[in-house]
Write an enzyme that holds these catalytic residues in place. Structure first.
Site, PDB file in Angstrom:
ATOM      1  NE  ARG A 182     -12.153  -7.643   0.609  1.00  0.00           N
ATOM      2  CZ  ARG A 182     -11.159  -6.760   0.421  1.00  0.00           C
ATOM      3  NH1 ARG A 182     -10.934  -5.813   1.316  1.00  0.00           N
ATOM      4  NH2 ARG A 182     -10.417  -6.839  -0.660  1.00  0.00           N
ATOM      5  CB  CYS A 242      -4.388  -7.183   0.464  1.00  0.00           C
ATOM      6  SG  CYS A 242      -3.613  -6.133  -0.796  1.00  0.00           S
TER       7      CYS A 242
END
Length: 286
Positions: A182, A242
């Site tokens: 990611r 995040c």
């Protein structure tokens, strides 16, 4: 040398000995994520640590924001805590059912709102159940209202404008808690986003690398080594990020345990950053 782990973490045996003590309140900060099979509130209702309240991160968010679970106003937070019976001078123990996932977000929220007497239950409900400790089901007993004073500690939060300036300056450490695929833009996000990748200059510290198999946070020396291996100096200022501001708080907790108690969290994280046209994005390894 100060033991920062004992300042910010408590173990299951410590909590078991103190359940029901005056001035101690336990909260389940379970959070439902897109891939979860069951809502966190349902898991809480079926089994929680005796006396624990449900700390609903989504309900406690800024519901006017287009981004998930953004911080609420201090007034909203104080009002909800007061009605829940959580007040000034109380010690708050936060846990979640996954071991160590969303509890650090609850821990961070209390700290942002000026309540420093808050700790995370190391290993959470996962470890509690593995040790065959008691749980209860259903709604908690009603508690009398308590006065809660919220004073926002802006040192612990960064917003989009701050982050754009920080990335452009290139001098402040940014630690990204997402998985390597990611972070590199090779895998889709948990929520639909405009762009994939990471902020220029950010380093990747996947939150899973900080957690032991039993759901507890790894020892401080191992945490420090994980940050250093990613190119982050844990003793210097760090901003964590995040996907949506949840696992960034695991990194903030880990830094606090190593002695860096002032790491800030970028609240909007990738959910916000990817949608802002002037926010630069890069892909590939750090």
């Amino acid at each position: 040398m100060t033991d920062f782990s004992s300042k910010w973490l408590v173990e299951t045996d410590w909590l078991a000995e103190r359940l029901g003590a005056p001035g101690l309140v336990v909260v389940d900060a379970g959070l439902t994520m897109p891939a979860d099979a069951r809502p966190a509130s349902e898991i809480y209702h079926d089994a929680h640590i005796p006396g624990a309240l449900y700390f609903d991160i989504e309900a406690l968010s800024d519901t006017n924001s287009p981004y998930p679970h953004m911080l609420p106003s201090p007034e909203k937070f104080a009002s909800r805590m007061r009605k829940a019976g959580i007040g000034d001078g109380m010690k708050v123990v936060v846990y979640d059912s996954k071991g160590l996932f969303s509890a650090p977000r609850g821990w961070w929220m209390f700290r942002v709102m000026g309540h420093e007497d808050v700790v995370v239950l190391n290993g959470g409900l996962k470890k509690w159940l593995a040790e065959e400790r008691p749980v209860e089901a259903g709604a908690p007993a009603a508690r009398s209202e308590r006065h809660f004073t919220a004073r926002k500690n802006s040192e612990l939060v960064r917003e989009i404008g701050d982050m754009i300036r920080i990335v452009e300056g290139g001098r402040t450490q940014i630690a990204d808690a997402r998985s390597k695929p990611r972070f590199e833009g090779a895998e889709v996000e948990l929520r639909p986003v405009a762009r994939l990748g990471h902020m220029p200059g950010a380093r990747n510290v996947p939150y899973g690398s900080l957690i032991a198999p039993d759901g507890t946070l790894k020892p401080a020396a191992e945490l420090r080594a994980a940050f250093e291996a990613a190119g982050i100096h844990p003793e210097k200022p760090v901003i964590t990020t995040c996907g949506s501001g949840v696992t960034a708080c695991i990194l903030a907790l880990a830094l606090a345990v190593t002695g860096n108690e002032h790491a800030a969290v970028y609240d909007g994280s990738w959910a916000e950053w990817s949608e802002v046209p002037q926010a630069p994005v890069t892909t590939g390894p750090a």
